[in-house]
Scaffold this motif. Structure first.
Motif, PDB file in Angstrom:
ATOM      1  N   GLY A 153       0.880  -0.973  -0.085  1.00 29.28           N
ATOM      2  CA  GLY A 153      -0.024  -0.147  -0.196  1.00 29.28           C
ATOM      3  C   GLY A 153       0.959   1.063   0.172  1.00 29.28           C
ATOM      4  O   GLY A 153       1.788   1.358  -0.689  1.00 29.28           O
ATOM      5  N   HIS A 154       0.238   2.113   0.933  1.00 35.96           N
ATOM      6  CA  HIS A 154       0.895   3.490   0.800  1.00 35.96           C
ATOM      7  C   HIS A 154       1.429   4.139   2.235  1.00 35.96           C
ATOM      8  O   HIS A 154       0.955   3.474   3.128  1.00 35.96           O
ATOM      9  CB  HIS A 154      -0.215   4.547   0.264  1.00 35.96           C
ATOM     10  N   ASP A 155       2.090   5.138   2.213  1.00 35.25           N
ATOM     11  CA  ASP A 155       2.749   5.492   3.349  1.00 35.25           C
ATOM     12  C   ASP A 155       1.712   5.779   4.662  1.00 35.25           C
ATOM     13  O   ASP A 155       1.961   5.430   5.710  1.00 35.25           O
ATOM     14  CB  ASP A 155       3.870   6.668   3.212  1.00 35.25           C
ATOM     15  N   VAL A 156       0.734   6.488   4.253  1.00 34.42           N
ATOM     16  CA  VAL A 156      -0.376   6.788   5.074  1.00 34.42           C
ATOM     17  C   VAL A 156      -0.792   5.631   5.923  1.00 34.42           C
ATOM     18  O   VAL A 156      -1.109   5.630   7.020  1.00 34.42           O
ATOM     19  CB  VAL A 156      -1.744   7.630   4.583  1.00 34.42           C
ATOM     20  N   LEU A 157      -0.881   4.418   5.075  1.00 33.91           N
ATOM     21  CA  LEU A 157      -1.408   3.271   5.659  1.00 33.91           C
ATOM     22  C   LEU A 157      -0.568   2.548   6.478  1.00 33.91           C
ATOM     23  O   LEU A 157      -0.964   2.152   7.688  1.00 33.91           O
ATOM     24  CB  LEU A 157      -1.731   2.107   4.506  1.00 33.91           C
ATOM     25  N   VAL A 158       0.727   2.740   6.339  1.00 31.72           N
ATOM     26  CA  VAL A 158       1.689   2.208   7.417  1.00 31.72           C
ATOM     27  C   VAL A 158       1.499   2.856   8.700  1.00 31.72           C
ATOM     28  O   VAL A 158       1.720   2.324   9.785  1.00 31.72           O
ATOM     29  CB  VAL A 158       3.283   2.533   6.835  1.00 31.72           C
ATOM     30  N   PHE A 159       1.348   4.391   8.610  1.00 26.38           N
ATOM     31  CA  PHE A 159       1.338   5.254   9.989  1.00 26.38           C
ATOM     32  C   PHE A 159      -0.009   4.665  10.658  1.00 26.38           C
ATOM     33  O   PHE A 159      -0.142   4.565  11.619  1.00 26.38           O
ATOM     34  CB  PHE A 159       1.434   6.507   9.719  1.00 26.38           C
ATOM     35  N   LEU A 160      -0.952   4.566   9.922  1.00 30.35           N
ATOM     36  CA  LEU A 160      -2.431   4.341  10.548  1.00 30.35           C
ATOM     37  C   LEU A 160      -2.439   2.754  10.822  1.00 30.35           C
ATOM     38  O   LEU A 160      -2.964   2.554  11.839  1.00 30.35           O
ATOM     39  CB  LEU A 160      -3.432   4.627   9.309  1.00 30.35           C
ATOM     40  N   LEU A 161      -1.783   1.822  10.362  1.00 31.06           N
ATOM     41  CA  LEU A 161      -1.631   0.533  10.782  1.00 31.06           C
ATOM     42  C   LEU A 161      -0.956   0.629  12.293  1.00 31.06           C
ATOM     43  O   LEU A 161      -1.290  -0.035  13.386  1.00 31.06           O
ATOM     44  CB  LEU A 161      -1.063  -0.323  10.062  1.00 31.06           C
ATOM     45  N   SER A 162       0.035   1.247  12.487  1.00 29.97           N
ATOM     46  CA  SER A 162       0.884   1.629  13.800  1.00 29.97           C
ATOM     47  C   SER A 162      -0.147   2.318  14.722  1.00 29.97           C
ATOM     48  O   SER A 162      -0.323   1.600  15.985  1.00 29.97           O
ATOM     49  CB  SER A 162       2.095   2.409  13.654  1.00 29.97           C
ATOM     50  N   TYR A 163      -0.926   3.107  14.249  1.00 30.94           N
ATOM     51  CA  TYR A 163      -2.193   3.736  15.060  1.00 30.94           C
ATOM     52  C   TYR A 163      -2.996   2.775  15.576  1.00 30.94           C
ATOM     53  O   TYR A 163      -3.210   2.974  16.817  1.00 30.94           O
ATOM     54  CB  TYR A 163      -2.664   5.008  14.263  1.00 30.94           C
ATOM     55  N   LEU A 164      -3.277   1.762  14.796  1.00 28.17           N
ATOM     56  CA  LEU A 164      -4.488   0.999  15.162  1.00 28.17           C
ATOM     57  C   LEU A 164      -3.927  -0.274  15.810  1.00 28.17           C
ATOM     58  O   LEU A 164      -4.615  -0.480  16.995  1.00 28.17           O
ATOM     59  CB  LEU A 164      -5.193   0.486  14.152  1.00 28.17           C
TER      60      LEU A 164
END
Length: 242
Positions: free
Chosen positions: A169-180
């Motif tokens: 996927g994309h960079d925002v998904l990496v950050f948000l997977l960590s968030y979740l």
């Protein structure tokens, strides 16, 4: 507990859009010289080689540590990364539109300088609301992406319990997977974003601990792209902290 055995996410390889955006920012341009839809931006030659390198790393993993299934964003740059990385592995690949990149709405193709010049009111509103909650007209906030990612993860856990899954996927998904997955607050997530630029074809990974919860193994790792410099990505060392 219904949980995955392991989860990886690979950001797509360098795209022609990444190259054009860097050129536009460096030159002080207001707009990125890109004609394709965001969904149709291809990999650059360097991005294709990064995807091949990711595939070489995947094939070094022992069978009991390899992904059993893969899911990709439908955007071309992510799809192509997945296809090249998984070639010859036999790992089945599917697409899910919930893994698409964040929609920037009226900011599409604009540099940060272009946003300030062409949409000063929105630039001020973004600064006031903060990056996490701000939604550009016609686009998505980070929270919107988090909502679709929550639903995707719920389905993934239900359909692939105790299996090893790789996402592209994309960079925002990496950050948000960590968030979740790591239970971050808004402040911790934004701090993570200030410390890291998610590299093209970087790998972030989680695996289930003895209690069945996913715990981070590595974040934004790129050693698989430079195998002569260090060991493969996804090892025991975690390059992450709040």
């Amino acid at each position: 507990m219904t949980e995955l055995a392991a989860l990886w996410i690979v950001r797509h390889g360098e795209s022609t859009g990444n190259v054009a955006a860097q050129r536009a920012r460096s030159s002080g341009a207001e707009e990125v010289a890109r004609t394709e839809r965001d969904a149709d931006v291809p990999l650059s030659p360097a991005g294709e080689e990064q995807a091949h390198a990711t595939g070489r790393w995947l094939r070094t993993l022992p069978p009991d540590r390899r992904p059993e299934v893969a899911v990709t964003s439908p955007y071309l740059r992510a799809r192509r990364t997945a296809e090249l990385a998984l070639a010859g592995t036999g790992v089945p690949l599917s697409r899910d539109e919930r893994l698409r990149d964040r929609d920037l709405g009226i900011f599409d193709r604009l540099t940060p300088h272009g946003v300030r010049v062409r949409h000063p009111e929105e630039h001020e509103r973004r600064n006031r609301l903060g990056k996490f909650y701000y939604r550009p007209p016609g686009g998505e906030a980070w929270t919107d992406v988090a909502l679709r990612l929550r639903g995707f993860l719920a389905d993934l856990r239900h359909e692939h319990t105790d299996r090893r899954v790789m996402l592209f996927g994309h960079d925002v998904l990496v950050f948000l997977l960590s968030y979740l997955l790591d239970g971050l607050t808004e402040e911790e997530l934004m701090a993570l974003g200030r410390r890291h630029v998610i590299a093209n074809c970087s790998i972030s990974s989680w695996s289930a601990d003895h209690s069945g919860h996913l715990r981070m193994n590595g974040f934004n790792e790129v050693s698989h792209l430079h195998p002569t410099r260090s060991g493969p990505a996804g090892g025991d060392q975690t390059h992450y902290g709040i």
